[in-house]
Design an enzyme around this catalytic site. Structure first.
Site: not given
Ligand code: IVH
Length: 677
Positions: A118, A414, A411, A34-36, A429, A176, A435, A116, A317, A120, A228, A293
């Site tokens: 997903k 007991c 308690c 970090d210092a550099e 207790c 994301e 107990c 990929e 999901k 959150d 993505y 995809k």
């Molecule tokens: S593709 C047309 N790839 O999921 C394609 N979405 O339910 C649209 N998300 O709004 C998104 N990881 O916020 C894609 N690898 C990923 C993703 C991703 C998270 C989220 C994204 C999107 C929501 C769709």
């Protein structure tokens, strides 16, 4: 070497800083201390101050604005930001595959899929013109979002200018923004220390951080972006496969997910899903599913869209890890040492893949922190094998007849008085071995596999023995007769015989197991082993003064005090003597001074998530080998054990040149020391 000309020097400083930033935040491979980095940044700031006319918006010095914006501007997405259709089972995935093949008609199986995680977090669009970041916007409703340029600029994994070459004149990158789990924990830790409100989960924390008008606040939040897909592209072309497009983005300095993969066919998608589901809890970021995809861009084009989702992608999901349910009641359990734990009785709810009807509320501090009342709607979380937790209360849904949780003064088992010791969160207790709950818990602990290992003496049987007044304490186990056992419900001849013989067998034990089995407060397996090795006999342990106890590795004043209290109590000593009278025995050990232990004199730190051992087990094993285990890394640290999600401790260890190993190396080392894992 500073260039003679400020234009050249500025460019070289910026390029250097961009490169270090990229290595650190995108590749996760810090290259300079970090210092550099700070020194070069200071030089850049000084040169820019001397030549304000040469300041550019994409300079690494320009990430954080010095003033808050007045309000968020609206942004219209020229190409709408879509959502995804969901799948919940392998059958849904089959159906998805069939629909794709039917629609495409002429293509043959198997299709190629990009897989990929997903993430959150919050979907965001970044617009680069001539390689320079021009605008960052939220997805909003897909058609219109908010301009959050000032905030996205603070995120170091987002390049202010693209690296390399060959990028289109206009390039919209989508991805994301999320908060890694470790950063989220640290943020909440800080909030707790400062008495501020904590965030419920990493997603809310990310959303809240991006909703700031003042980028100086966002800058303090550990956000990252993972890309993505692309949106608008003008003045340039991109490869013909989705995964190659992501590789292109990666070469231009964007972060893409390293856990992504391309596979052939829908069955391989299922395998990818299963393998990631298994790793879900050990990932450094939260995911709620997997996105699949169709990889070929021309097939994507042919498949097109339905309403607001593409036909060529689907999100499978995971079972939700958080759900809403109702707190029906709070009951109180009494543990081995009398600690009284509030347990939430919940309306059964399916969460994290199982039906949950109980959750721990830990102690009264936790109940206060949550502000939870009986009747409340609560968010329950169950992640992996972690016991279910109440994360928060939904205040708007509090019914009129909700009532506060009231802690018992006596308690529940007991009826002895309940006290809260100074500096402790737990109520206790005071009934001790009067107990029944404590009697039962003490006997269960004594009989457990890692203690005296009494085969066949399960929890139910212990409860029966205590309820029927056949046994009051652990010593009583050895005066049980077969006839007494046969009086118990559901106890047959064979089981009674087996238990009698298991009791006999259990008498042959080790000093460490015996000390652990006694159930002295705070004396776990590792401490018991240290005590046994240090003193060699139970008499020496029982006779040791507090100062002598403090000489043992991993024994501090609290443990020493509990040990003294235990051996000073006539009733505990009575039990110990009865056990020995009954024939419980072990070979005495030659006294092993601590400095003969393999890790004597070393200081270790454990951070991040471990998969095989729990963090506590790792600590206990290290301590048992003579190491000190510290909470933070310093120049004195011998070695850092870093699991996934390791954060600042890892960085510090690397800066200080402290040795870093992963969990599997730790396990190898412990096995070499003779530890059984
Ligand atoms: S593709 C047309 N790839 O999921 C394609 N979405 O339910 C649209 N998300 O709004 C998104 N990881 O916020 C894609 N690898 C990923 C993703 C991703 C998270 C989220 C994204 C999107 C929501 C769709």
């Amino acid at each position: 070497m500073p260039a003679a000309n400020p234009v050249q020097e500025l460019e070289s400083l910026r390029t250097q800083l961009d490169a270090w930033n990229y290595q650190y935040h995108v590749l996760d491979q810090p290259t300079v201390p970090d210092a550099e980095y700070d020194r070069v940044m200071q030089r850049l700031l000084a040169l820019e101050a001397a030549h304000p006319e040469l300041l550019t918006a994409d300079s690494p010095s320009q990430r954080v604005g010095s003033r808050a914006i007045a309000q968020f501007k609206q942004v219209t997405h020229d190409m709408p930001m879509l959502s995804l259709e969901n799948a919940f089972s392998a059958q849904d995935m089959e159906n998805f595959n069939r629909r794709l093949l039917e629609r495409l008609g002429d293509v043959t199986e198997p299709l190629e899929f990009a897989c990929e995680p997903k993430l959150d977090g919050i979907a965001v669009s970044l617009l680069y013109r001539a390689g320079v970041l021009e605008r960052g916007a939220t997805r909003g409703d897909g058609a219109t979002g908010e301009d959050i340029t000032h905030n996205v600029r603070t995120i170091r994994s987002i390049p202010l200018r693209l690296r390399g070459e060959g990028f289109p004149d206009l390039l919209e990158v989508r991805g994301e923004i999320y908060m890694p789990k470790a950063g989220f924990e640290q943020l909440n830790q800080r909030a707790r220390e400062q008495g501020e409100k904590e965030f419920v989960n990493p997603r809310n924390a990310a959303a809240g951080s991006l909703r700031q008008l003042d980028a100086r606040i966002t800058d303090q939040r550990p956000l990252e972006m993972c890309c993505y897909s692309v949106g608008l592209v003008e003045g340039g072309t991109l490869p013909v496969r989705h995964a190659q497009v992501l590789d292109c983005l990666s070469s231009w300095g964007m972060k893409i997910n390293a856990d992504s993969a391309t596979v052939l066919g829908i069955k391989a998608c299922d395998a990818y899903y299963e393998s990631l589901a298994e790793r879900r809890n050990s990932l450094s970021y939260d995911i709620d599913g997997i996105v699949f995809k169709v990889n070929e861009m021309d097939l994507q084009q042919r498949l097109g869209f339905v309403s607001r989702a593409p036909r060529w992608a689907i999100a499978r999901k995971f079972p939700a890890q958080e759900e809403l349910t109702t707190l029906l009641d709070v009951e109180f359990q009494v543990g081995r040492t009398g600690a009284i734990t509030p347990v939430a009785r919940l309306k059964p709810v399916f969460v994290g893949g199982v039906t949950v009807s109980n959750a721990t509320l830990h102690n009264s501090d936790e109940v206060d922190r949550l502000g939870v009342q009986i009747g409340d709607t609560v968010i329950v979380r169950r992640a992996g094998d972690v016991i279910p937790q109440i994360v928060s209360v939904v205040p708007d849904r509090r019914p009129k007849d909700a009532r506060p949780v009231s802690f018992p003064t006596h308690c529940p088992v007991c009826e002895s008085v309940v006290e809260r010791e100074e500096g402790e969160a737990a109520l206790r207790c005071m009934g001790g071995l009067v107990c029944a709950a404590q009697q039962k818990a003490a006997i269960k602990h004594f009989a457990a596999r890692r203690a005296l290992d009494i085969d066949g003496l399960g929890d139910k049987l212990v409860e029966q023995l205590v309820d029927e007044s056949l046994v009051e304490n652990v010593a009583g186990l050895y005066s049980l007769t077969k006839d007494q056992l046969l009086l118990l419900e559901r106890m047959g001849e064979k089981s009674a015989e087996n238990l009698m013989s298991a009791l006999q067998t259990s008498k042959q034990t080790s000093l460490a197991r015996f000390v652990f089995a006694l159930g002295v407060r705070e004396v776990g397996e590792a401490t018991a082993l240290n005590l046994a090795r240090h003193f060699g006999s139970w008499k020496a342990i029982a006779a040791a003064s507090e100062d002598q106890l403090l000489e043992v590795a991993d024994v501090g004043p609290v443990v020493a005090d509990h040990l003294r209290q235990f051996f000073d109590s006539a009733s505990s000593m009575g039990v110990v003597l009865k056990l020995i009278d009954a024939g419980v025995n072990w070979p005495d050990l030659p006294v092993a001074p601590e400095n003969n232990l393999p890790l004597a004199g070393e200081t270790w730190v454990v951070t991040g998530k471990l998969e095989t051992l729990s963090r506590d087990q790792a600590k206990a094993c290290l301590q048992a080998q003579g190491a000190k285990v510290a909470g933070s890394v310093s120049a004195k640290t011998t070695c850092l054990v870093a699991g996934p999600g390791a954060g600042s401790k890892l960085t510090k260890a690397e800066d200080l040149g402290v040795k870093v190993i992963d969990e599997s190396s730790l396990i190898r080392l412990l096995k070499k020391c003779g530890v059984q894992i």
